[in-house]
Design a protein around this motif. Structure first.
Motif, PDB file in Angstrom:
ATOM      1  N   TRP A   1       0.833  -1.210   0.000  1.00 45.13           N
ATOM      2  CA  TRP A   1       0.000   0.000   0.000  1.00 45.13           C
ATOM      3  C   TRP A   1       0.863   1.254   0.000  1.00 45.13           C
ATOM      4  O   TRP A   1       0.613   2.186  -0.768  1.00 45.13           O
ATOM      5  N   ARG A   2       1.891   1.270   0.854  1.00 39.84           N
ATOM      6  CA  ARG A   2       2.724   2.466   0.980  1.00 39.84           C
ATOM      7  C   ARG A   2       3.643   2.662  -0.225  1.00 39.84           C
ATOM      8  O   ARG A   2       3.802   3.784  -0.724  1.00 39.84           O
ATOM      9  N   GLU A   3       4.264   1.599  -0.693  1.00 40.14           N
ATOM     10  CA  GLU A   3       5.337   1.737  -1.674  1.00 40.14           C
ATOM     11  C   GLU A   3       4.877   1.614  -3.119  1.00 40.14           C
ATOM     12  O   GLU A   3       5.609   2.018  -4.029  1.00 40.14           O
ATOM     13  N   VAL A   4       3.678   1.063  -3.332  1.00 42.08           N
ATOM     14  CA  VAL A   4       3.198   0.906  -4.704  1.00 42.08           C
ATOM     15  C   VAL A   4       1.937   1.729  -4.945  1.00 42.08           C
ATOM     16  O   VAL A   4       1.931   2.661  -5.744  1.00 42.08           O
ATOM     17  N   HIS A   5       0.863   1.395  -4.217  1.00 47.39           N
ATOM     18  CA  HIS A   5      -0.406   2.070  -4.497  1.00 47.39           C
ATOM     19  C   HIS A   5      -0.335   3.568  -4.228  1.00 47.39           C
ATOM     20  O   HIS A   5      -0.764   4.378  -5.053  1.00 47.39           O
ATOM     21  N   GLU A   6       0.202   3.946  -3.076  1.00 48.40           N
ATOM     22  CA  GLU A   6       0.242   5.367  -2.734  1.00 48.40           C
ATOM     23  C   GLU A   6       1.184   6.162  -3.629  1.00 48.40           C
ATOM     24  O   GLU A   6       1.098   7.384  -3.703  1.00 48.40           O
ATOM     25  N   LYS A   7       2.078   5.482  -4.334  1.00 41.77           N
ATOM     26  CA  LYS A   7       3.006   6.174  -5.228  1.00 41.77           C
ATOM     27  C   LYS A   7       2.634   5.976  -6.697  1.00 41.77           C
ATOM     28  O   LYS A   7       3.429   6.258  -7.585  1.00 41.77           O
ATOM     29  N   SER A   8       1.419   5.482  -6.941  1.00 39.03           N
ATOM     30  CA  SER A   8       0.995   5.259  -8.316  1.00 39.03           C
ATOM     31  C   SER A   8       0.754   6.590  -9.013  1.00 39.03           C
ATOM     32  O   SER A   8       0.763   7.656  -8.404  1.00 39.03           O
ATOM     33  N   GLU A   9       0.489   6.520 -10.304  1.00 39.01           N
ATOM     34  CA  GLU A   9       0.346   7.743 -11.092  1.00 39.01           C
ATOM     35  C   GLU A   9      -0.811   8.608 -10.619  1.00 39.01           C
ATOM     36  O   GLU A   9      -0.775   9.830 -10.741  1.00 39.01           O
ATOM     37  N   THR A  10      -1.873   7.986 -10.116  1.00 36.69           N
ATOM     38  CA  THR A  10      -3.032   8.776  -9.720  1.00 36.69           C
ATOM     39  C   THR A  10      -2.943   9.268  -8.285  1.00 36.69           C
ATOM     40  O   THR A  10      -3.781  10.044  -7.853  1.00 36.69           O
ATOM     41  N   ALA A  11      -1.960   8.797  -7.544  1.00 37.51           N
ATOM     42  CA  ALA A  11      -1.816   9.251  -6.158  1.00 37.51           C
ATOM     43  C   ALA A  11      -0.934  10.492  -6.124  1.00 37.51           C
ATOM     44  O   ALA A  11       0.159  10.504  -6.668  1.00 37.51           O
ATOM     45  N   ARG A  12      -1.404  11.538  -5.490  1.00 32.71           N
ATOM     46  CA  ARG A  12      -0.660  12.787  -5.421  1.00 32.71           C
ATOM     47  C   ARG A  12      -0.474  13.196  -3.967  1.00 32.71           C
ATOM     48  O   ARG A  12      -1.331  12.946  -3.124  1.00 32.71           O
ATOM     49  N   GLU A  13       0.647  13.839  -3.701  1.00 33.89           N
ATOM     50  CA  GLU A  13       0.885  14.391  -2.378  1.00 33.89           C
ATOM     51  C   GLU A  13       0.677  15.896  -2.428  1.00 33.89           C
ATOM     52  O   GLU A  13       1.007  16.551  -3.417  1.00 33.89           O
ATOM     53  N   LEU A  14       0.127  16.434  -1.360  1.00 31.69           N
ATOM     54  CA  LEU A  14      -0.071  17.872  -1.249  1.00 31.69           C
ATOM     55  C   LEU A  14       0.955  18.442  -0.277  1.00 31.69           C
ATOM     56  O   LEU A  14       1.157  17.891   0.804  1.00 31.69           O
ATOM     57  N   ARG A  15       1.572  19.524  -0.665  1.00 36.28           N
ATOM     58  CA  ARG A  15       2.495  20.228   0.225  1.00 36.28           C
ATOM     59  C   ARG A  15       1.916  21.614   0.490  1.00 36.28           C
ATOM     60  O   ARG A  15       1.624  22.362  -0.436  1.00 36.28           O
ATOM     61  N   PHE A  16       1.720  21.934   1.757  1.00 36.53           N
ATOM     62  CA  PHE A  16       1.156  23.223   2.138  1.00 36.53           C
ATOM     63  C   PHE A  16       2.279  24.148   2.606  1.00 36.53           C
ATOM     64  O   PHE A  16       3.195  23.717   3.309  1.00 36.53           O
ATOM     65  N   ALA A  17       2.202  25.404   2.221  1.00 37.38           N
ATOM     66  CA  ALA A  17       3.228  26.370   2.608  1.00 37.38           C
ATOM     67  C   ALA A  17       2.573  27.694   2.981  1.00 37.38           C
ATOM     68  O   ALA A  17       1.597  28.119   2.354  1.00 37.38           O
ATOM     69  N   TRP A  18       3.107  28.317   4.011  1.00 39.05           N
ATOM     70  CA  TRP A  18       2.689  29.654   4.424  1.00 39.05           C
ATOM     71  C   TRP A  18       3.898  30.566   4.225  1.00 39.05           C
ATOM     72  O   TRP A  18       4.937  30.393   4.872  1.00 39.05           O
ATOM     73  N   TRP A  19       3.767  31.524   3.322  1.00 37.50           N
ATOM     74  CA  TRP A  19       4.924  32.320   2.922  1.00 37.50           C
ATOM     75  C   TRP A  19       5.101  33.557   3.797  1.00 37.50           C
ATOM     76  O   TRP A  19       4.125  34.196   4.193  1.00 37.50           O
ATOM     77  N   ALA A  20       6.355  33.895   4.029  1.00 37.79           N
ATOM     78  CA  ALA A  20       6.688  35.104   4.778  1.00 37.79           C
ATOM     79  C   ALA A  20       6.945  36.256   3.811  1.00 37.79           C
ATOM     80  O   ALA A  20       7.440  36.058   2.699  1.00 37.79           O
ATOM     81  N   ALA A  21       6.587  37.461   4.235  1.00 30.51           N
ATOM     82  CA  ALA A  21       6.949  38.704   3.536  1.00 30.51           C
ATOM     83  C   ALA A  21       6.542  38.690   2.067  1.00 30.51           C
ATOM     84  O   ALA A  21       7.314  39.051   1.187  1.00 30.51           O
ATOM     85  N   GLU A  22       5.316  38.300   1.799  1.00 34.04           N
ATOM     86  CA  GLU A  22       4.832  38.340   0.416  1.00 34.04           C
ATOM     87  C   GLU A  22       4.850  39.760  -0.129  1.00 34.04           C
ATOM     88  O   GLU A  22       5.106  39.986  -1.316  1.00 34.04           O
ATOM     89  N   GLU A  23       4.577  40.741   0.746  1.00 39.78           N
ATOM     90  CA  GLU A  23       4.546  42.133   0.308  1.00 39.78           C
ATOM     91  C   GLU A  23       5.923  42.657  -0.092  1.00 39.78           C
ATOM     92  O   GLU A  23       6.034  43.655  -0.799  1.00 39.78           O
ATOM     93  N   LEU A  24       6.985  42.004   0.363  1.00 37.35           N
ATOM     94  CA  LEU A  24       8.344  42.420   0.009  1.00 37.35           C
ATOM     95  C   LEU A  24       8.824  41.621  -1.201  1.00 37.35           C
ATOM     96  O   LEU A  24       9.822  40.905  -1.157  1.00 37.35           O
ATOM     97  N   VAL A  25       8.085  41.748  -2.275  1.00 37.35           N
ATOM     98  CA  VAL A  25       8.396  41.064  -3.535  1.00 37.35           C
ATOM     99  C   VAL A  25       8.521  39.554  -3.322  1.00 37.35           C
ATOM    100  O   VAL A  25       9.464  38.916  -3.790  1.00 37.35           O
TER     101      VAL A  25
END
Length: 344
Positions: free
Chosen positions: A201-225
């Motif tokens: 499950w971990r090494e094959v199915h979860e890494k198949s073409e249709t399985a995607r991982e989401l990475r969330f990010a909170w950015w600092a100083a967006e106003e400073l370019v």
């Protein structure tokens, strides 16, 4: 989302015989002591063995307990019957009525709360399969998952789930997979799957073409370019180029609390903004279709130098999309940034 994985204690799988709608449900049995759970398991294991031999219309009968050993009081059953008559016949069988029903009603303090029954409904397309290897598996990794979407959201994810089921059919270690509706909630789907092992499950199915991982990010100083997101993108290209290849697309959410919904113009139909990367039009369509499905008229805005998505598009060359509501404020900030850059 609710995610549960189980150790199977009893398995019975038959081919579907009847053409009518099946009866399919998932039941939680919250016993009050470990001894009572063990007694329940013994009785239901006997029923499973008897059903497997004598009831061909019982297409699935699995008794499972949570993996990990942290819960010693709860057992679950996964049961599917060809149709209502088959289910009613099963309930009236002497072994079921005496070994389970009579015992449970005559045993004081058996449950900490009433058993919870969750019914599943089949979806219009062919969204389930079961392989013969499932019935022979000694210790399959069984996963039950519920996913609740926003109003109307189920309609927009069906294509994804059809692709997921099709891909799982070709995975040798995916023994059973199904996507089901919830008769009590039109915005919820359930998945039931069994794999030859947790490792598969971990090494094959979860890494198949249709399985995607989401990475969330909170950015600092967006106003400073875009100080934070700009550093992130350059750091990837300079030090972690392999990570760049893993990124499919970037979605930016900025100032979404109130106002008109604006989505990224990925196909360039506004005739303004920066050039876009391939598939940005797909992101735009996903946004517009989603909002149309929930009765909200979203508007398109050109992709420009006004938030963190810009650096993913220009530095990493990725398809981007954004959702924003405070458009006028965004325009003012964009003008300030351009002035800042010209001064720098």
């Amino acid at each position: 989302m609710r995610f549960l994985n189980f150790v199977p204690l009893a398995l019975c799988v038959h081919d579907v015989l009847a053409a009518g709608p099946p009866v399919f449900f998932f039941t939680k049995f919250p016993t009050s002591t470990t001894a009572l759970r063990d007694e329940l398991i013994t009785r239901m294991d006997n029923i499973s063995r008897w059903s497997c031999t004598n009831e061909p219309g019982v297409t699935k009968y699995a008794l499972v307990i949570p993996r990990g050993g942290g819960d010693n009081l709860t057992a679950y059953s996964i049961e599917q019957y060809d149709d209502d008559p088959t289910f009613l016949s099963h309930l009236s069988a002497p072994l079921v009525s005496t070994s389970l029903f009579s015992w449970s009603t005559s045993t004081p303090n058996l449950w900490t709360s009433d058993p919870l029954v969750q019914n599943f409904t089949l979806l219009p397309n062919d969204m389930t399969f079961s392989k013969p290897e499932f019935a022979k598996a000694s210790n399959p990794y069984i996963v039950v998952e519920s996913l609740t979407y926003t109003s109307g959201g189920v309609h927009h994810v069906m294509d994804h789930w059809e692709e997921e089921v099709a891909a799982a059919r070709n995975e040798t270690g995916t023994l059973l997979f199904g996507v089901y509706g919830d008769p009590t909630n039109n915005n919820r789907l359930w998945t039931l799957a069994a794999y030859e092992s947790e490792q598969y499950w971990r090494e094959v199915h979860e890494k198949s073409e249709t399985a995607r991982e989401l990475r969330f990010a909170w950015w600092a100083a967006e106003e400073l370019v875009g100080l934070g997101s700009r550093f992130y993108c350059y750091n990837l290209t300079d030090n972690f180029p392999a990570e760049v290849d893993k990124i499919l697309a970037y979605l930016n959410f900025d100032m979404v609390s109130q106002g008109t919904y604006y989505v990224s113009d990925g196909d360039g139909s506004t005739g303004r903004g920066w050039r876009t990367q391939p598939s940005a039009d797909v992101i735009e369509k996903l946004w517009l279709d989603y909002f149309a499905g929930i009765g909200i008229a979203a508007k398109e805005r050109a992709i420009g130098f006004d938030s963190d998505h810009f650096f993913f598009q220009e530095i990493l060359k990725k398809s981007v999309g954004f959702l924003s509501r405070a458009w006028m404020l965004r325009r003012i900030l964009a003008i300030i940034r351009r002035v800042t850059i010209s001064i720098m």
